[in-house]
Enzyme design. Structure first.
Site, short mmCIF file in Angstrom:
data_model
loop_
_atom_site.label_atom_id
_atom_site.label_comp_id
_atom_site.label_asym_id
_atom_site.label_seq_id
_atom_site.Cartn_x
_atom_site.Cartn_y
_atom_site.Cartn_z
N TYR A 225 -7.07 10.83 10.54
CA TYR A 225 -6.28 11.29 11.78
C TYR A 225 -6.56 12.51 12.34
CZ TYR A 225 -3.07 7.50 10.96
OH TYR A 225 -2.72 6.12 10.74
N ASN B 270 -0.38 10.33 2.06
CA ASN B 270 -1.29 9.53 2.42
C ASN B 270 -2.62 10.30 3.06
OD1 ASN B 270 -3.11 7.49 3.11
ND2 ASN B 270 -1.63 6.41 4.36
N TYR C 36 0.82 -0.96 0.10
CA TYR C 36 -0.24 0.01 -0.02
C TYR C 36 0.89 1.35 0.12
CZ TYR C 36 -3.13 3.76 1.58
OH TYR C 36 -3.59 4.95 1.88
N GLU C 37 1.88 1.14 0.70
CA GLU C 37 2.87 2.57 0.77
C GLU C 37 3.82 2.36 -0.29
OE1 GLU C 37 4.66 2.31 4.88
OE2 GLU C 37 2.71 3.05 5.74
N GLU D 112 3.90 1.98 15.73
CA GLU D 112 4.72 1.97 14.39
C GLU D 112 4.24 1.54 13.25
OE1 GLU D 112 8.20 1.60 11.99
OE2 GLU D 112 7.96 2.43 14.19
N VAL E 17 -5.31 -1.79 8.07
CA VAL E 17 -6.51 -2.21 7.85
C VAL E 17 -6.54 -2.73 6.46
CG1 VAL E 17 -9.08 -1.51 8.21
CG2 VAL E 17 -7.53 -0.37 9.75
#
Length: 167
Positions: free
Chosen positions: A139, A132, A33-34, A91, A95
């Site tokens: 957040y 992101n 994903y990253e 860290e 999901v």
């Protein structure tokens, strides 16, 4: 230990050594994903040793929807000299895509916030990639504040070895 949550059909449990293949799978999914899959060098032996061995460097919780693992979080304690208290550093929080937007991430963070309070921690912190936007928006919605005056610094590989040698 299984922990019930406010989210229907969702529970959180402490990971065990039997979860090492699952944890590594989640790590690989997160890295994909990253867009950082090539950076994953961890294997089951290293994960087992460092998370469940004689000296445990971090803790892991697994989020399950209807008893199927759908999320995980890896965290450890840090320490604030200004507060004079420990904190929890998150860290990784991951999901699976099909479960995003349903409250799983918020429930996992809520669990960690409660854990921080139970352990008399002064804060819960984590880093997020600047690109992101879905994570940043999420957040922000729960009251997290970006620490824009701080820049994360990292030393790895040859630079770490050189610094250790005093070079």
């Amino acid at each position: 230990m299984m922990h019930k949550t406010w989210l229907a059909d969702f529970s959180i449990r402490d990971a065990s050594a039997d979860d090492v293949p699952l944890i590594l799978s989640f790590i690989r999914e997160l890295a994909e994903y990253e867009k950082r899959s090539s950076e994953v060098v961890a294997n089951e032996t290293v994960i087992r040793q460092n998370l469940f061995g004689e000296r445990r460097f971090a803790e892991v919780i697994i989020g399950e929807f209807r008893n199927d693992p759908v999320s995980f979080a890896v965290f450890f304690h840090n320490f604030s000299t200004f507060l004079g208290k420990p904190g929890i550093y998150l860290e990784d929080l991951y999901v699976q895509p099909g479960m995003r937007g349903l409250g799983v991430g918020k429930t996992m963070l809520s669990y960690l916030a409660n854990l921080a309070l139970e352990r008399d921690c002064g804060r819960l912190e984590w880093s997020v990639l600047g690109w992101n936007q879905p994570a940043l928006k999420f957040y922000n919605s729960i009251g997290a504040e970006p620490m824009s005056e701080w820049t994360v610094q990292r030393i790895t590989g040859d630079s770490l070895i050189s610094l250790a040698k005093g070079v």
